[in-house]
Design a protein around this motif. Sequence first.
Motif, PDB file in Angstrom:
ATOM      1  N   ALA A 519       0.849  -1.188   0.000  1.00  0.00           N
ATOM      2  CA  ALA A 519       0.000   0.000   0.000  1.00  0.00           C
ATOM      3  C   ALA A 519       0.884   1.236   0.000  1.00  0.00           C
ATOM      4  N   LEU A 520       0.800   2.024  -1.056  1.00  0.00           N
ATOM      5  CA  LEU A 520       1.500   3.304  -1.127  1.00  0.00           C
ATOM      6  C   LEU A 520       0.561   4.371  -0.569  1.00  0.00           C
ATOM      7  N   VAL A 521       1.009   5.084   0.455  1.00  0.00           N
ATOM      8  CA  VAL A 521       0.161   6.028   1.175  1.00  0.00           C
ATOM      9  C   VAL A 521       0.713   7.426   0.928  1.00  0.00           C
ATOM     10  N   LEU A 522      -0.059   8.262   0.221  1.00  0.00           N
ATOM     11  CA  LEU A 522       0.487   9.460  -0.415  1.00  0.00           C
ATOM     12  C   LEU A 522      -0.270  10.728  -0.022  1.00  0.00           C
ATOM     13  N   THR A 523       0.453  11.833  -0.047  1.00  0.00           N
ATOM     14  CA  THR A 523      -0.120  13.112   0.385  1.00  0.00           C
ATOM     15  C   THR A 523      -0.915  13.789  -0.718  1.00  0.00           C
ATOM     16  N   ARG A 524      -1.886  14.567  -0.293  1.00  0.00           N
ATOM     17  CA  ARG A 524      -2.553  15.508  -1.190  1.00  0.00           C
ATOM     18  C   ARG A 524      -1.747  16.792  -1.280  1.00  0.00           C
ATOM     19  N   GLN A 525      -1.233  17.235  -0.115  1.00  0.00           N
ATOM     20  CA  GLN A 525      -0.544  18.522  -0.053  1.00  0.00           C
ATOM     21  C   GLN A 525       0.907  18.384  -0.537  1.00  0.00           C
ATOM     22  N   ALA A 526       1.431  19.466  -1.064  1.00  0.00           N
ATOM     23  CA  ALA A 526       2.827  19.482  -1.490  1.00  0.00           C
ATOM     24  C   ALA A 526       3.741  19.432  -0.270  1.00  0.00           C
ATOM     25  N   VAL A 527       4.814  18.654  -0.394  1.00  0.00           N
ATOM     26  CA  VAL A 527       5.826  18.580   0.667  1.00  0.00           C
ATOM     27  C   VAL A 527       7.195  18.817   0.039  1.00  0.00           C
ATOM     28  N   PRO A 528       8.144  19.338   0.798  1.00  0.00           N
ATOM     29  CA  PRO A 528       9.477  19.596   0.235  1.00  0.00           C
ATOM     30  C   PRO A 528      10.125  18.319  -0.282  1.00  0.00           C
ATOM     31  N   VAL A 529      10.874  18.463  -1.356  1.00  0.00           N
ATOM     32  CA  VAL A 529      11.717  17.370  -1.841  1.00  0.00           C
ATOM     33  C   VAL A 529      13.072  17.540  -1.168  1.00  0.00           C
ATOM     34  N   LEU A 530      13.450  16.543  -0.391  1.00  0.00           N
ATOM     35  CA  LEU A 530      14.664  16.676   0.412  1.00  0.00           C
ATOM     36  C   LEU A 530      15.914  16.683  -0.463  1.00  0.00           C
ATOM     37  N   ASP A 531      16.866  17.515  -0.086  1.00  0.00           N
ATOM     38  CA  ASP A 531      18.162  17.570  -0.767  1.00  0.00           C
ATOM     39  C   ASP A 531      19.022  16.452  -0.203  1.00  0.00           C
ATOM     40  N   ARG A 532      19.040  15.332  -0.890  1.00  0.00           N
ATOM     41  CA  ARG A 532      19.699  14.149  -0.333  1.00  0.00           C
ATOM     42  C   ARG A 532      21.223  14.242  -0.384  1.00  0.00           C
ATOM     43  N   SER A 533      21.741  15.199  -1.103  1.00  0.00           N
ATOM     44  CA  SER A 533      23.198  15.390  -1.074  1.00  0.00           C
ATOM     45  C   SER A 533      23.654  15.857   0.307  1.00  0.00           C
ATOM     46  N   GLN A 534      22.699  16.390   1.076  1.00  0.00           N
ATOM     47  CA  GLN A 534      23.032  16.897   2.399  1.00  0.00           C
ATOM     48  C   GLN A 534      22.610  15.937   3.517  1.00  0.00           C
ATOM     49  N   LEU A 535      22.109  14.760   3.122  1.00  0.00           N
ATOM     50  CA  LEU A 535      21.575  13.840   4.117  1.00  0.00           C
ATOM     51  C   LEU A 535      22.502  12.656   4.337  1.00  0.00           C
ATOM     52  N   ALA A 536      22.261  11.976   5.445  1.00  0.00           N
ATOM     53  CA  ALA A 536      23.144  10.875   5.834  1.00  0.00           C
ATOM     54  C   ALA A 536      22.971   9.648   4.951  1.00  0.00           C
ATOM     55  N   ALA A 537      21.799   9.474   4.346  1.00  0.00           N
ATOM     56  CA  ALA A 537      21.551   8.280   3.538  1.00  0.00           C
ATOM     57  C   ALA A 537      20.914   8.662   2.213  1.00  0.00           C
ATOM     58  N   GLN A 538      21.196   7.886   1.180  1.00  0.00           N
ATOM     59  CA  GLN A 538      20.642   8.144  -0.139  1.00  0.00           C
ATOM     60  C   GLN A 538      19.483   7.200  -0.464  1.00  0.00           C
ATOM     61  N   GLU A 539      19.683   5.911  -0.252  1.00  0.00           N
ATOM     62  CA  GLU A 539      18.687   4.913  -0.629  1.00  0.00           C
ATOM     63  C   GLU A 539      18.176   4.136   0.580  1.00  0.00           C
ATOM     64  N   GLY A 540      18.228   4.742   1.744  1.00  0.00           N
ATOM     65  CA  GLY A 540      17.841   4.022   2.946  1.00  0.00           C
ATOM     66  C   GLY A 540      16.396   3.599   2.989  1.00  0.00           C
ATOM     67  N   ALA A 541      15.534   4.248   2.223  1.00  0.00           N
ATOM     68  CA  ALA A 541      14.107   3.905   2.252  1.00  0.00           C
ATOM     69  C   ALA A 541      13.857   2.469   1.824  1.00  0.00           C
ATOM     70  N   VAL A 542      14.743   1.873   1.050  1.00  0.00           N
ATOM     71  CA  VAL A 542      14.557   0.485   0.623  1.00  0.00           C
ATOM     72  C   VAL A 542      14.621  -0.467   1.812  1.00  0.00           C
ATOM     73  N   ARG A 543      15.116   0.020   2.955  1.00  0.00           N
ATOM     74  CA  ARG A 543      15.201  -0.824   4.150  1.00  0.00           C
ATOM     75  C   ARG A 543      14.095  -0.511   5.149  1.00  0.00           C
ATOM     76  N   GLY A 544      13.148   0.306   4.733  1.00  0.00           N
ATOM     77  CA  GLY A 544      11.985   0.562   5.563  1.00  0.00           C
ATOM     78  C   GLY A 544      12.124   1.725   6.515  1.00  0.00           C
ATOM     79  N   ALA A 545      13.318   1.932   7.053  1.00  0.00           N
ATOM     80  CA  ALA A 545      13.608   3.065   7.934  1.00  0.00           C
ATOM     81  C   ALA A 545      15.095   3.344   7.858  1.00  0.00           C
ATOM     82  N   TYR A 546      15.458   4.619   7.991  1.00  0.00           N
ATOM     83  CA  TYR A 546      16.867   4.960   7.855  1.00  0.00           C
ATOM     84  C   TYR A 546      17.122   6.321   8.480  1.00  0.00           C
TER      85      TYR A 546
END
Length: 675
Positions: A519-546
Amino acid sequence: MKGATAEIGRLRRIAANTLRGLAMDAVQRANSGHPGMPMGMADVAVVLWGRFLSFDPSDPQWPDRDRFILSAGHGCMLLYGLLHLCGFDLPLEEIQRFRQWGSRTPGHPEYGLTPGVETTTGPLGQGFGNAVGIALAERWLATHFNRPGFPIVDHWTYVIASDGDLMEGISHEAASLAGHLGLGKLVVLYDDNRVTIDGPTELAFSEDVLMRFAAYGWHTQRVDGHDPEAVEAALESARRETARPSLIACRTHIGFGSPNRQDSAKAHGEPLGVEEVKLAKERLGLPQEEFYVPEEAKEFFRQAAERGRQRHKEWNELYLRYRQAFPELARLWEAIWQGELSPDWDRELPSFSPQAPLATRAASGAVLSAIFPRIPNLIGGSGDLTPSNNTQPKGEKAIRRDDFSGRYIHFGVREHAMGAILNGLCLHGGIRPYGGTFLVFSDYMRPSIRLAALMKLPVIYVFTHDSIGLGEDGPTHQPVEHLASLRAIPNLWVFRPADATETVVGWKIALTRREGPVALVLTRQAVPVLDRSQLAAQEGAVRGAYILVEDADFRAILLASGSEVHVALSARELLRAEGIGVRVVSMPCWELFEEQPRSYRESVLPPRIRARVAVEAARSWPWRRYVGLDGEIVGLDRFGASAPYKVVYEKLGITPARVVEAVKACLDRLAGAGH
């Protein structure tokens, strides 16, 4: 000719009474079950399986077999008896172990457990809805793969349905859509026995069923279900009517042959009793031997199975010629039946700029448009919310009664049926289905979602408008308890992405999962697209939490999913200004996270950090598993309200300031306790 007809009639009676005897004995030995329906519909089933149904017990999954759906799953001993007598891998010992631990004859048919069972049935109406999906799959595949002289997709879907099936609202929705689309190779045999658990159906059910189905656009007939020749003629007529689905009302006697239980509610859901079984066998001309199977009954069904094997052999020969004539189509056919994705299916997945806020429902629509040309058997639609769900890929045309070349389905306002039809599309084989609606309406689909998870079907749900963030529509449309409700279903992965980039990951996970729904659970409202170059993980979502981001010497962990990840990130900035370091963890999919090794899970949520605050605009209590007794939860334990979404978040306390307060309270409490 008369002699041959008389002999066929004699063998049919023997076969039907054998089925009745097996049903009586199995239910009596188990002291549990529903003998009445198998006894009442045995004559109908013998005609269908002995004369019309095309099947091969040696290969129960061959693609062009006819499908038989026992929607009235409580009468499963009818199906188990048929499978045994027809030579499927279901020995008599399994019939004798009816409803026992570890047997292949459970109390309702279960997909994947018993060879020859096409779908799990039991909740009434679900099998009916599955059958509509299966018939739709047959029609779509025939349109896309058949070529002149090469009808490699040419089979029928048959259903036995009960009064209860036709009372349940889901069957009304499914029947309406089937009639609208003109699914002419769908035939429903209605067990019109006029008895339910409470008593006669007239207690609660008085409409003219045939008139109702005629209004849906179905071909309808009424026959005596104990007159095999009439049943045979009705089935012949139904098969000639290819422009409309068919309903054949078979007037039957529940518990047929039982002197004291026939036509009574007591025959429905309890054993007949030892003495009544004895009397019924005497009336039916059966010996008193338990689980008696005469050789003539076996031979009758062996001949039917042999016809199916011959048709299967002819189909194999046809397919070999098809491969030579249409090699590209054949390669695609084989790939979709194996569930394979092309190696480059994800080559053109979109990427999203951190400068442009975007609703995750919009990101999902962009993903669908990118992948649709590369996954030719991806078929889906929406419950009349296409512009809101973003479920129709750009340029993709809809399936219509006179044109099945498209890949988009307008399900109409029929969420109940949509769920069951998606399961049927998947059960048929060769198709990857998805369907969209608002998250709040997942309640309408819940029984079908549960069965998809039980059957391990890779169905994809696109649930948009996922929180109080939908704003002005108010509490009737703002889901509060739905995330907890869906997460409670075993084997369902619930993926709630924080931004457009995580949405891409969610679709990757959904399309590559083979053993259950997502089940993909998605927003109606716009949310920021995170700048992943500045984040600790790039593809961590594939593991469910990161870990999204963390401060040196962090003292607390903020956990969140979906749009509330941004609330947590804003709270982190406020806490940093006060010298309190935190780690922010995005948790789009709890179920996927739980499948990770313990070492990974503890690296994301180290046990030593007991100051944890979860943030989600939904019921709070499920988060206790991750924050423990020492943590805090910023959630929503009331219904929403109607107002612009930013106002709703503010008024209901899903804010960075509230998260800051929770972190401080948690740290103060732990400090006071000496931690």
